[in-house]
Design an enzyme around this catalytic site. Sequence first.
Site: not given
Length: 338
Positions: A246-248
């Site tokens: 989910l970093r993107a």
Amino acid sequence: MIEPMQFPLAAVVGAEALKLALCLTAIDPKIGGVLIEGPRGMAKSTLARGLADLLGSAEQQPPFVTLPLGATEERLVGTLDLDAALGQGKAQFSPGVLAHADGGVLYVDEVNLLPDPLVDLLLDVAASGTNRIERDGISHRHSARFVLIGTMNPEEGELRPQLLDRFGLNVSLDELPEPQARQQIIRRRLAFDSDPQGFCAEWAGAQQDLRERCQAARARLEQIALDDQALAWITERCFAAGVDGLRADLVWLRAARAHAAWRGSEHIDEEDVTAVAEFALRHRRREAPAQQPPSPATAQSPASSNASAGQGGDSGALPAQPVAAGPRREVPNWAKKP
């Protein structure tokens, strides 16, 4: 020690995508830094050094610290003098590169050639903002908040995927400048080398305008909501691109808000989401898996296939590459504020 004058970012010819990514990072350092890819001789380090000026002001410049390629772990994190701890009752800390970079920019040239343990340590500290040194039961910690800028030539080796993901944005300098642009680049470089002070004075106005624009955007950043509609656009495209984790999504949302602030807008528009899509996705995108042909046992008959087609047999899979979004859609119920 007098620091050498740096080539003004405003005077750099071309590289508009990278200049934008650096400005967005200056507006919101929480984006997580920039990884710059490109062959030798593309002015990657010149552009990276221009970021420190955008983070500061005309009166105060934040530090710009370079991590040497052959640096040891002690050179990076610092050292503890245990003899001083035994004799004086407290540990004596000798600061390393991370301490010197606090509040500024840490520049790592050829980051893909650093040993993996050193890169792991570097990126962990960049994410936490704290450097902790522990030796024989004695520990010391200090603030280490900096913008991480890495450069690399992909021809000389790649970064591991999990390390790539830790960089907020990724920009590639792979387009050769046109002959006229090349001439302009050479002329400006020669002018700077022959009279750095005069060249910087000539570009002082343009550089100040760029710095003030970043400062104004930074001031209005918190007034721009990370709204549900922007989040819906971004999560759908991350899912379509097959992005792991989910970093993107988070980086993309922050970058889109910084772009809105850069434009002087009071909210995130679709153009902001699209403008920074490649920065957030380039090093995280995965190709969609190829669909396997149906086996004879499960293959549908022509009649059933036609029936399925009549009921909307399209799989609905979205393209892996980001595309210009269509009309504004209704926010899903799960994305709406309670």
